[in-house]
Scaffold this motif. Structure first.
Motif, PDB file in Angstrom:
ATOM      1  N   UNK A 172       0.839  -1.202   0.000  1.00  0.00           N
ATOM      2  CA  UNK A 172       0.000   0.000   0.000  1.00  0.00           C
ATOM      3  C   UNK A 172       0.873   1.250   0.000  1.00  0.00           C
ATOM      4  N   UNK A 173       1.901   1.252   0.867  1.00  0.00           N
ATOM      5  CA  UNK A 173       2.736   2.457   0.977  1.00  0.00           C
ATOM      6  C   UNK A 173       3.530   2.692  -0.308  1.00  0.00           C
ATOM      7  N   UNK A 174       4.139   1.620  -0.858  1.00  0.00           N
ATOM      8  CA  UNK A 174       4.984   1.809  -2.048  1.00  0.00           C
ATOM      9  C   UNK A 174       4.146   2.194  -3.256  1.00  0.00           C
ATOM     10  N   UNK A 175       3.057   1.420  -3.514  1.00  0.00           N
ATOM     11  CA  UNK A 175       2.225   1.759  -4.668  1.00  0.00           C
ATOM     12  C   UNK A 175       1.578   3.126  -4.480  1.00  0.00           C
ATOM     13  N   UNK A 176       1.158   3.406  -3.224  1.00  0.00           N
ATOM     14  CA  UNK A 176       0.586   4.724  -2.938  1.00  0.00           C
ATOM     15  C   UNK A 176       1.572   5.820  -3.271  1.00  0.00           C
ATOM     16  N   UNK A 177       2.834   5.605  -2.899  1.00  0.00           N
ATOM     17  CA  UNK A 177       3.862   6.627  -3.164  1.00  0.00           C
ATOM     18  C   UNK A 177       4.080   6.774  -4.669  1.00  0.00           C
ATOM     19  N   UNK A 178       4.138   5.639  -5.388  1.00  0.00           N
ATOM     20  CA  UNK A 178       4.381   5.707  -6.834  1.00  0.00           C
ATOM     21  C   UNK A 178       3.251   6.467  -7.526  1.00  0.00           C
ATOM     22  N   UNK A 179       1.995   6.063  -7.201  1.00  0.00           N
ATOM     23  CA  UNK A 179       0.848   6.772  -7.789  1.00  0.00           C
ATOM     24  C   UNK A 179       0.902   8.242  -7.382  1.00  0.00           C
ATOM     25  N   UNK A 180       1.236   8.480  -6.110  1.00  0.00           N
ATOM     26  CA  UNK A 180       1.302   9.850  -5.599  1.00  0.00           C
ATOM     27  C   UNK A 180       2.330  10.685  -6.332  1.00  0.00           C
ATOM     28  N   UNK A 181       3.490  10.080  -6.645  1.00  0.00           N
ATOM     29  CA  UNK A 181       4.535  10.843  -7.340  1.00  0.00           C
ATOM     30  C   UNK A 181       4.059  11.217  -8.737  1.00  0.00           C
ATOM     31  N   UNK A 182       3.409  10.263  -9.418  1.00  0.00           N
ATOM     32  CA  UNK A 182       2.915  10.568 -10.770  1.00  0.00           C
ATOM     33  C   UNK A 182       1.885  11.685 -10.714  1.00  0.00           C
ATOM     34  N   UNK A 183       0.874  11.508  -9.843  1.00  0.00           N
ATOM     35  CA  UNK A 183      -0.182  12.529  -9.743  1.00  0.00           C
ATOM     36  C   UNK A 183       0.410  13.855  -9.270  1.00  0.00           C
ATOM     37  N   UNK A 184       1.250  13.780  -8.245  1.00  0.00           N
ATOM     38  CA  UNK A 184       1.825  15.002  -7.671  1.00  0.00           C
ATOM     39  C   UNK A 184       2.650  15.774  -8.672  1.00  0.00           C
ATOM     40  N   UNK A 185       3.465  15.054  -9.480  1.00  0.00           N
ATOM     41  CA  UNK A 185       4.292  15.735 -10.472  1.00  0.00           C
ATOM     42  C   UNK A 185       3.414  16.411 -11.517  1.00  0.00           C
ATOM     43  N   UNK A 186       2.354  15.701 -11.943  1.00  0.00           N
ATOM     44  CA  UNK A 186       1.452  16.295 -12.939  1.00  0.00           C
ATOM     45  C   UNK A 186       0.817  17.566 -12.383  1.00  0.00           C
ATOM     46  N   UNK A 187       0.306  17.482 -11.147  1.00  0.00           N
ATOM     47  CA  UNK A 187      -0.363  18.648 -10.559  1.00  0.00           C
ATOM     48  C   UNK A 187       0.629  19.796 -10.392  1.00  0.00           C
ATOM     49  N   UNK A 188       1.827  19.472  -9.892  1.00  0.00           N
ATOM     50  CA  UNK A 188       2.833  20.520  -9.684  1.00  0.00           C
ATOM     51  C   UNK A 188       3.176  21.191 -11.007  1.00  0.00           C
ATOM     52  N   UNK A 189       3.280  20.389 -12.085  1.00  0.00           N
ATOM     53  CA  UNK A 189       3.587  20.966 -13.393  1.00  0.00           C
ATOM     54  C   UNK A 189       2.477  21.904 -13.839  1.00  0.00           C
ATOM     55  N   UNK A 190       1.219  21.439 -13.665  1.00  0.00           N
ATOM     56  CA  UNK A 190       0.089  22.300 -14.033  1.00  0.00           C
ATOM     57  C   UNK A 190       0.176  23.625 -13.274  1.00  0.00           C
ATOM     58  N   UNK A 191       0.602  23.543 -12.007  1.00  0.00           N
ATOM     59  CA  UNK A 191       0.620  24.760 -11.192  1.00  0.00           C
ATOM     60  C   UNK A 191       1.715  25.738 -11.596  1.00  0.00           C
ATOM     61  N   UNK A 192       2.797  25.252 -12.195  1.00  0.00           N
ATOM     62  CA  UNK A 192       3.852  26.196 -12.568  1.00  0.00           C
ATOM     63  C   UNK A 192       3.802  26.584 -14.046  1.00  0.00           C
ATOM     64  N   UNK A 193       2.900  25.964 -14.824  1.00  0.00           N
ATOM     65  CA  UNK A 193       2.768  26.354 -16.237  1.00  0.00           C
ATOM     66  C   UNK A 193       2.301  27.806 -16.312  1.00  0.00           C
TER      67      UNK A 193
END
Lengths: 236, 276
Positions: free
Chosen positions: A34-55
């Motif tokens: 749960x923790x590892x997959x959660x982190x992996x999914x989180x990194x993908x989603x988080x990076x996408x959101x962060x990118x949207x925020x700095x565009x």
């Protein structure tokens, strides 16, 4: 405390003779999955959101996406993980007429939840990279996305690795709440041993020690990774 | 080659550029000088749309690149840029810094051609007989592109005298070395013009010479250059044209010799009396 030895005996009996260790391993496995997959999914989603925020937000699409991301982050940071698990499992799934095992629900919710937190970590990381890096990438004709992916994000990740380690540790510890949706984890395993031996002192103590050991191992791993990533800073 | 027509730029209410007109021809070495806050850096950064102009046109090889609907990345490949703060990619080695963009452009074109060829039978179904498209001939491979870029990068490094630094990270280089690598990175795209934004202002005095020497070599080879600089000596010696900017407009444009010996506008006289 006089019968502490007796308590240990009882614990060992349930753990080994009555095959409690199977439950512990199962719980440990679930916790890590749960923790590892959660982190992996989180990194993908988080990076996408962060990118949207700095565009840069000249156009409509980035603005709409940005609004959506704010809502998303607001919801997942504004409610406790338990509430999100319960909402997902007991409200959303029945409404959609779907059925999903607790483990899958937990992975999904952990991913979505950590995505919200990681997006903020990542945004800080991206903003910590000098603007000149993006400018230089654009000036040689690379598009925004490629510059982000090849230049800015690798440097951002290096800056935020310690914070990211924190997030992973928090996720590991937070897996103890997935028993709310019936998924096995370290806590349920030791709780079961306690229930079977009518004795909770030793199981809970061992559980705490096991958590500490796991997290110490992870911290060590993060330190090694940090050292590896800093090779471009070294002046040798 | 570059026609700037009534270029305007404002940041919020602050009008930085208030209508700039200039034509830059192939082989020109245009030095832009002026007091700080006069808009010379903003002007340079508008030329490759690092800052999007708020008005006017920039015609580069017949295309108005100030138009937001133009794919600016294609045009930027032909306009190198060198920054005051070097801006080398910190997470890449010197060689990778130089190779990154040529490899990217080569492999992207290759991938586009492959995709085009792959879907061609399908897409041609919907085209009338006269409009049917041909396959794009693929003459290279990813490996070849990388190899070519590497060879070119190494020859560029040899030229700037830093071939022994190919595999180190920028953090280990001195300021002057960083700026020379930055120039090599700009050259790797075979640009038609290079824009220099105060290339020596962040350097220790003893390192200014090596960078100016390299720029002079480029000038002698006929590279078109636009240079924002405070190095008056360099502007006088190397420049073919000189623009004096103040308050967001080009106040005076002249040959360097003429400008330094006989400045026309009063602001230029005042400026020169302070810096010379």
């Amino acid at each position: 405390m006089g019968n502490f030895g007796l308590k240990i005996d009882k614990f060992i009996e349930v753990l080994i003779d009555r095959r409690g260790y199977v439950k512990v391993f199962e719980g440990l496995e679930n916790t890590l999955i749960i923790a590892v997959l959660g982190l992996v999914i989180g990194i993908v989603i988080g990076t996408l959101i962060a990118t949207v925020r700095v565009v840069p937000k000249y156009r409509l699409l980035p603005r709409v996406l940005n609004g959506f991301c704010s809502l998303y982050v607001g919801f997942f940071r504004g409610t406790p993980m338990v509430v999100q698990l319960l909402l997902f499992y007991y409200v959303m799934l029945p409404m959609m007429g779907m059925n999903m095992p607790g483990l899958h629900v937990s992975i999904a919710v952990f991913g979505l939840n950590s995505g919200a937190y990681i997006s903020e970590i990542m945004r800080a990381g991206i903003q910590s990279v000098d603007d000149g890096q993006m400018e230089a990438g654009r000036a040689v004709g690379l598009p925004f996305s490629t510059t982000m992916l090849k230049i800015v994000i690798p440097q951002a990740v290096k800056n935020i690795l310690p914070t990211m380690g924190n997030e992973f540790i928090a996720l590991i510890k937070e897996t103890s709440v997935v028993s709310f949706v019936g998924a096995a984890n370290l806590y349920t395993a030791f709780n079961m041993i306690g229930t079977n031996s009518y004795e909770f002192m030793v199981p809970y103590l061992v559980m705490a020690i096991l958590y500490i050991v796991i997290i110490m191992l992870i911290s060590f791993g993060i330190k090694v990774m940090e050292r590896g990533l800093q090779k471009s800073d070294r002046r040798h | 080659m570059i026609d700037v027509i009534d270029l305007k730029k404002s940041f919020g209410r602050l009008e930085v550029l208030r209508g700039i007109n200039i034509t830059i021809n192939r082989g020109d070495i245009v030095c832009v000088i002026g007091p700080s806050g006069s808009g010379k850096s903003t002007f340079l950064r508008c030329l490759n749309c690092m800052e999007d102009p708020t008005g006017g046109q920039i015609i580069f090889n017949g295309t108005d690149i100030a138009d937001m609907s133009v794919d600016i990345n294609i045009h930027r490949r032909k306009m190198g840029m060198v920054f005051q703060q070097f801006n080398l990619f910190n997470n890449k080695t010197v060689l990778q810094n130089i190779m990154l963009s040529p490899v990217y452009v080569g492999t992207t074109d290759l991938r586009r051609a492959r995709t085009h060829n792959f879907f061609l039978p399908l897409t041609n179904l919907f085209r009338s007989k006269a409009k049917k498209q041909e396959k794009i001939a693929i003459t290279t491979s990813k490996k070849q592109i990388t190899e070519q870029a590497r060879e070119q990068a190494i020859s560029l490094l040899k030229r700037i005298g830093l071939e022994d630094k190919a595999n180190v990270y920028p953090a280990t280089l001195s300021g002057g070395q960083k700026q020379r690598v930055a120039i090599a990175r700009a050259l790797a795209m075979n640009p038609e013009v290079i824009l220099f934004d105060e290339p020596t202002s962040a350097l220790d005095p003893e390192m200014v010479g090596e960078v100016l020497e390299l720029m002079k070599q480029l000038a002698d080879e006929g590279m078109t250059m636009v240079i924002v600089t405070h190095e008056m000596g360099f502007a006088r010696e190397v420049g073919t044209r000189l623009c004096f900017m103040d308050e967001g407009v080009i106040m005076e444009e002249n040959t360097p010799a003429e400008f330094f010996s006989n400045p026309q506008c009063p602001r230029a006289v005042e400026f020169l009396s302070k810096v010379l």
